[in-house]
Design a protein around this motif. Structure first.
Motif, mmCIF file in Angstrom:
data_model
loop_
_atom_site.group_PDB
_atom_site.id
_atom_site.type_symbol
_atom_site.label_atom_id
_atom_site.label_comp_id
_atom_site.label_asym_id
_atom_site.label_seq_id
_atom_site.Cartn_x
_atom_site.Cartn_y
_atom_site.Cartn_z
ATOM 1 N N THR A 32 0.853 -1.186 0.000
ATOM 2 C CA THR A 32 0.000 0.000 0.000
ATOM 3 C C THR A 32 0.892 1.241 0.000
ATOM 4 N N TYR A 34 1.177 5.618 -0.193
ATOM 5 C CA TYR A 34 0.670 6.997 -0.159
ATOM 6 C C TYR A 34 1.761 7.836 -0.821
ATOM 7 N N VAL A 56 -6.911 13.931 -0.466
ATOM 8 C CA VAL A 56 -6.205 12.696 -0.805
ATOM 9 C C VAL A 56 -7.077 11.945 -1.809
ATOM 10 N N LYS A 58 -7.690 8.430 -4.156
ATOM 11 C CA LYS A 58 -7.312 7.036 -4.389
ATOM 12 C C LYS A 58 -7.271 6.848 -5.883
ATOM 13 N N TRP A 64 -2.777 5.899 -2.971
ATOM 14 C CA TRP A 64 -3.384 7.198 -2.712
ATOM 15 C C TRP A 64 -2.400 8.292 -3.088
ATOM 16 N N VAL A 122 1.373 14.038 8.069
ATOM 17 C CA VAL A 122 1.257 13.020 7.026
ATOM 18 C C VAL A 122 1.904 11.699 7.482
ATOM 19 N N LYS A 125 -0.563 10.259 10.029
ATOM 20 C CA LYS A 125 -1.859 9.912 9.448
ATOM 21 C C LYS A 125 -1.766 8.676 8.551
ATOM 22 N N HIS A 126 -0.625 8.509 7.880
ATOM 23 C CA HIS A 126 -0.505 7.408 6.919
ATOM 24 C C HIS A 126 0.440 6.311 7.408
ATOM 25 N N GLU A 127 0.491 6.168 8.716
ATOM 26 C CA GLU A 127 1.330 5.126 9.315
ATOM 27 C C GLU A 127 0.891 3.724 8.880
ATOM 28 N N ASP A 128 -0.397 3.627 8.509
ATOM 29 C CA ASP A 128 -0.927 2.311 8.132
ATOM 30 C C ASP A 128 -0.504 1.892 6.722
ATOM 31 N N LYS A 129 0.017 2.831 5.913
ATOM 32 C CA LYS A 129 0.451 2.459 4.564
ATOM 33 C C LYS A 129 1.855 1.856 4.647
ATOM 34 N N LEU A 132 5.497 5.509 2.080
ATOM 35 C CA LEU A 132 5.147 6.913 1.826
ATOM 36 C C LEU A 132 6.191 7.445 0.856
#
Ligand SMILES: Nc1ncnc2c1ncn2[C@@H]1O[C@H](COP(=O)(O)OP(=O)(O)OP(=O)(O)O)[C@@H](O)[C@H]1O
Ligand SMILES: [Mg+2]
Length: 301
Positions: A32, A34, A56, A58, A64, A122, A125-129, A132
């Protein structure tokens, strides 16, 4: 722990194109992603032929993109300062932000702080991707952004020292004369709002420094072209980041053609390098994947 890639280099060397190649490559590997730009003059959406949007987006499953609105972050940063200042210094009249925004915006280092706080948000917020990817603004601005946590930490150290001195003196005066310092004034360090705010900022700066200097998390990719000016700018980037202990992962010598005799290239000899030839545009996904196959290594994943 996810990984963060930054693409750096002089204007027009191919940062956006190569960051796109990485984004698509990672998606092919089912990761995944971002992918964002903090360049005030964005061009990710141009490359993707998408209409501009502050949100953002998709663009396919697991991928994203965002063109980060630096002005929005600047406004939020200033609002945050105003709110804190009003809480900490209740007796102060704070300037009307709306009136001041246009002017404050151009105050030295404001844009840099806004970008830095945008990055911090950022990252969280996008730690789950899994990955980055950050396409960066012009070199001067980006180098100042990278240096800010280091410089700010020095300032904070000094300010904490002076706040400690103030509190110590207040304690002495209160002890001798039983002076009341008024509502909100605390004598204990742990209850002092100013001291706590300085500590909170120190924590933010430490977090950003840790991210920037962690070679297992953050990969800086320097893009250069075989032309003297891009090479000199690339050299400046390496030298400046070295001072802060931020390593360059790889140098991508993009748009290589016949003339490769430039002596300025020697500077990069000790860094890992990959060459990417001139491609004929346009750059649809298939071409970007082909470009990625020339430089992305599974060792980065
Ligand atoms: N390997 C390549 N072969 C041919 N053209 C390329 C190559 N890499 C990039 N380009 C072209 O060079 C131009 C600049 O590329 P790109 O927009 O990716 O650079 P950039 O560093 O992001 O620029 P800016 O600093 O303006 O954001 C674009 O027209 C792009 O299509
Ligand atoms: Mg670009």
């Amino acid at each position: 722990m996810n990984k963060i890639f930054f693409f750096l280099g002089k204007g027009g060397v191919g940062k956006t194109t190569l960051s796109a190649s990485l984004a698509y490559y990672l998606r092919e590997k089912n990761k995944t992603v971002y992918w964002a730009s903090i360049d005030p003059a964005h061009n990710i959406y141009d490359l993707l032929s998408l209409p501009a949007s502050p949100k953002v987006q998709k663009i396919e499953a697991g991928l994203w993109v965002e063109e980060i609105d630096v002005d929005r972050y600047l406004r939020r940063f200033l609002e945050h300062i105003q709110e804190k200042a009003q809480k900490v210094y209740q007796y102060l009249q704070i300037l009307n932000l709306d009136k001041m925004f246009k002017v404050i915006k151009y105050t030295p280092a404001m844009e840099e702080y806004a970008c830095l706080y945008a990055l911090k948000e950022v990252f969280k917020k996008h730690e789950d991707k899994d990955y980055l990817i950050i396409d960066t603004p012009p070199t001067g601005l980006m180098l100042r952004i990278f240096s800010l946590p280091f410089v700010t930490e020095l300032w904070l150290k000094e300010l904490r020292h002076w706040r400690e001195e103030i509190l110590k003196r207040r304690q002495i005066v209160a002890h001798i004369k039983h002076v009341d310092f008024g509502p909100g004034a605390q004598l204990e360090f742990s209850k002092d709002k100013v001291f706590n705010e300085l500590n909170a900022q120190q924590k933010d700066m430490q977090y950003l420094k840790d991210v920037f200097t962690n070679p297992k998390k953050t990969f800086l990719i320097l893009v250069i072209n075989p032309d003297k000016l891009s090479l000199l700018e690339g050299k400046r980037i390496v030298e400046t980041l070295n001072k802060f202990g931020i390593p360059i992962k790889i140098v991508l010598l993009n748009k290589t053609g016949h003339s490769m005799e430039l002596k300025e290239l020697n500077f990069f000899n000790d860094l890992p390098q990959k060459k990417i030839p001139l491609f004929e545009g346009p750059f649809p996904k298939q071409v970007l994947l082909k470009i990625a196959s020339l430089w992305v290594e599974d060792a980065y994943l």
